[in-house]
Design a protein around this motif. Sequence first.
Motif, PDB file in Angstrom:
ATOM      1  N   ASN A  12      77.384  76.537  17.206  1.00 42.49           N
ATOM      2  CA  ASN A  12      76.692  77.787  17.530  1.00 42.49           C
ATOM      3  C   ASN A  12      76.315  77.820  19.011  1.00 42.49           C
ATOM      4  N   VAL A  13      75.223  77.161  19.427  1.00 44.36           N
ATOM      5  CA  VAL A  13      74.910  77.085  20.856  1.00 44.36           C
ATOM      6  C   VAL A  13      74.419  75.684  21.212  1.00 44.36           C
ATOM      7  N   TRP A  14      74.683  75.294  22.455  1.00 43.86           N
ATOM      8  CA  TRP A  14      74.121  74.053  22.970  1.00 43.86           C
ATOM      9  C   TRP A  14      72.594  74.162  22.993  1.00 43.86           C
ATOM     10  N   GLU A  15      71.919  73.027  22.783  1.00 42.61           N
ATOM     11  CA  GLU A  15      70.466  73.029  22.730  1.00 42.61           C
ATOM     12  C   GLU A  15      69.887  72.118  23.811  1.00 42.61           C
ATOM     13  N   TRP A  16      68.990  72.695  24.611  1.00 41.30           N
ATOM     14  CA  TRP A  16      68.327  71.925  25.659  1.00 41.30           C
ATOM     15  C   TRP A  16      67.406  70.861  25.074  1.00 41.30           C
ATOM     16  N   THR A  17      67.319  69.721  25.736  1.00 36.04           N
ATOM     17  CA  THR A  17      66.323  68.701  25.421  1.00 36.04           C
ATOM     18  C   THR A  17      65.431  68.522  26.646  1.00 36.04           C
TER      19      THR A  17
END
Length: 309
Positions: free
Chosen positions: A223-228
């Motif tokens: 779906n989408v990349w997720e920031w950490t």
Amino acid sequence: MVLIPEADFMMGADDELAREDELPRHRVLLDPFWMDETEITNSQFAEFIEKTNYVTTAEIKPDWEELKKQLPEGTAKPDDIVLVPGSLVFNSPREDVELNNFYQWWLWVEGANWKHPLGPGSGIKGLDDHPVIHVSWFDANEYCKWVGKRLPTEAEWEWAARGGLQNQPYSWGDERIDEGEPKANTWDGKFPNKNTQKDGFVVTAPVKSFPPNDYGLYDIAGNVWEWTSDWYRNDYYQMSNKPDGIKNPPGPQDSFDPVEPYSEKKVQRGGSFLCNDSYCSGYRVAFRQKSSPDTGLSHSGFRCVKNEK
């Protein structure tokens, strides 16, 4: 939110899929924490904007003095007509291309941002339950603070994505992405110009369109990349590999990417609708993506966490 139990696990990968920055596998211990069951949606982000009048990075004219810090020394300043608010939009080429130049499928679009994902004239009507996109790390961090939460550490994200599974490459186990029923919103076919849409989607999908992992987290892959919250260092796992393990690692104090040593970067996890085994198996639980914190793209999003107590 979903309660993620305390962890004692081996972080990283050591199989044939592993990349150098995923080595070595190392022991990590984590306290329990809560994590959003889905990626933050357009409707959730719209409420944040309405209540705070926050202006996202993509809506602000780039500051050349800041931008040049991410570029090789001596890079000439571009014309002012180029330094305009906007974001990178995926643009599928019409023919087969070599996969060594991502500029072939990314297009800088003036006026592209979270509420105009394709640029002026586009909108998010009917996409309330889709993940918000074109958000920078700064945008994601501000949202998390507004709701009394925070971005997950890289270790928290990986443990949560594994869903309690040990020694498996994916959040669902070891079945390849192209085998069996669709498991996540990814690129089906030949990237970047031929998408068979086996999973039913070309770009983002509504959250909860695919089964959750065993911790109840939806779209933790694809779906989408997720920031950490972590800075990216290619050698961080070597630094954090301790005989007795490392407890609640906050990530490195600084950033270093040998490919672009002049640019500070944050870690993103989980892959996106553009990931495909021929180019990017980003949906692997150990896969580490990195991007400058002011970057927003049409496949960048996030979810939040908070401490158990």
